[in-house]
Write an enzyme that holds these catalytic residues in place. Structure first.
Site, PDB file in Angstrom:
ATOM      1  N   ARG A  42       0.853  -1.190   0.000  1.00 14.63           N
ATOM      2  CA  ARG A  42       0.000   0.000   0.000  1.00 14.63           C
ATOM      3  C   ARG A  42       0.887   1.238   0.000  1.00 14.63           C
ATOM      4  O   ARG A  42       1.641   1.462   0.938  1.00 14.63           O
ATOM      5  CB  ARG A  42      -0.929   0.005   1.218  1.00 14.63           C
ATOM      6  CG  ARG A  42      -1.922   1.154   1.201  1.00 14.63           C
ATOM      7  CD  ARG A  42      -2.984   0.971   2.255  1.00 14.63           C
ATOM      8  NE  ARG A  42      -2.454   1.075   3.606  1.00 14.63           N
ATOM      9  CZ  ARG A  42      -3.173   0.830   4.695  1.00 14.63           C
ATOM     10  NH1 ARG A  42      -4.427   0.435   4.595  1.00 14.63           N
ATOM     11  NH2 ARG A  42      -2.626   0.959   5.888  1.00 14.63           N
ATOM     12  N   SER A 111     -12.805  -4.722  -0.671  1.00 10.00           N
ATOM     13  CA  SER A 111     -13.244  -4.334   0.666  1.00 10.00           C
ATOM     14  C   SER A 111     -14.769  -4.331   0.726  1.00 10.00           C
ATOM     15  O   SER A 111     -15.431  -3.862  -0.203  1.00 10.00           O
ATOM     16  CB  SER A 111     -12.729  -2.933   1.014  1.00 10.00           C
ATOM     17  OG  SER A 111     -11.319  -2.904   1.037  1.00 10.00           O
ATOM     18  N   LYS A 140      -6.214   4.650   9.992  1.00  7.54           N
ATOM     19  CA  LYS A 140      -7.211   5.457   9.308  1.00  7.54           C
ATOM     20  C   LYS A 140      -8.101   6.128  10.345  1.00  7.54           C
ATOM     21  O   LYS A 140      -8.509   5.503  11.324  1.00  7.54           O
ATOM     22  CB  LYS A 140      -8.069   4.595   8.373  1.00  7.54           C
ATOM     23  CG  LYS A 140      -7.300   3.993   7.214  1.00  7.54           C
ATOM     24  CD  LYS A 140      -8.233   3.214   6.291  1.00  7.54           C
ATOM     25  CE  LYS A 140      -7.484   2.633   5.102  1.00  7.54           C
ATOM     26  NZ  LYS A 140      -8.383   1.889   4.194  1.00  7.54           N
TER      27      LYS A 140
END
Length: 214
Positions: A42, A111, A140
């Site tokens: 990521r 997701s 997050k």
């Protein structure tokens, strides 16, 4: 693609926050030595060419350990660097388009946050689902915790494997037993650890035990 659910036992999601003088490649190798079964690369800050080059480097490393490399969000990078798959969110390229473009060549993860999203992803061609945040998130700020009841409902809604993500640590991982997940995706629990290999080894053992609990 018939995705082996055991690949989700310990799914490492990279994050540069905790490099502390190491390279990301060194940290990923430490995690691989500890038994992670899947790696998601990521990268939010690198430009596409840098992302591709890093993907090739990490991909060679993962190949040596027999572990699939998945690219977060960016299908073009996944194709260009020869990754094993791509993971997309609800706001990324639709899974149907991803599957149309890659056929059976790549693993496709999606997701999902509720059974309806899970069913749509499965019908669109997803091989597995990433579901969370099961314990909130340390990486997050715009997420809320997903109830374990919803997690179980998602697992029951589709025949493809589900990996839980979000705030998972050695302390709370066992609480996922009985939800139906195939494994756990971990960010800070791996990459923020002082000893990444030891942390990965412990999380892998916990995940193995958790997934064997009915």
């Amino acid at each position: 693609m018939n995705f082996d659910r055991n690949r989700l036992r310990l799914y490492a999601v990279t994050d540069r926050t905790w490099l502390h003088g190491q390279t990301l490649r060194q940290q990923v190798e430490a995690a691989l030595q500890g038994g992670v079964t899947c790696v998601q690369l990521r990268e939010k800050q690198l430009d596409r060419e840098q992302f591709i080059q890093l993907g090739r480097s990490i991909g060679c490393l993962c190949q040596r350990y027999g572990v699939p490399l998945l690219i977060n969000d960016d299908l073009e990078v996944a194709l260009a660097c020869g990754a094993d798959g791509v993971h997309v969110g609800q706001d990324d390229l639709p899974v149907e388009e991803v599957r149309r473009r890659v056929g059976d060549k790549l693993i496709v993860g999606v997701s999902a946050h509720n059974p309806e999203e899970a069913r749509r992803a499965y019908e669109g061609g997803a091989d597995y689902l990433g579901v969370g945040a099961v314990f909130g998130s340390t990486t997050k700020t715009n997420v809320t915790a997903l109830s374990h009841e919803t997690l179980r409902a998602i697992c029951d809604a589709v025949p493809i494997p589900v990996v839980a993500i979000g705030g998972i640590s050695r302390d709370n991982l066992p609480r996922l037993a009985g939800t139906g997940v195939a494994g756990v995706a971990v960010v800070s629990g791996i990459f923020a650890a002082d000893d990444i290999t030891a942390a990965s080894r412990e999380l892998r053992a916990l995940s193995d035990t958790m997934t064997q609990t009915l």
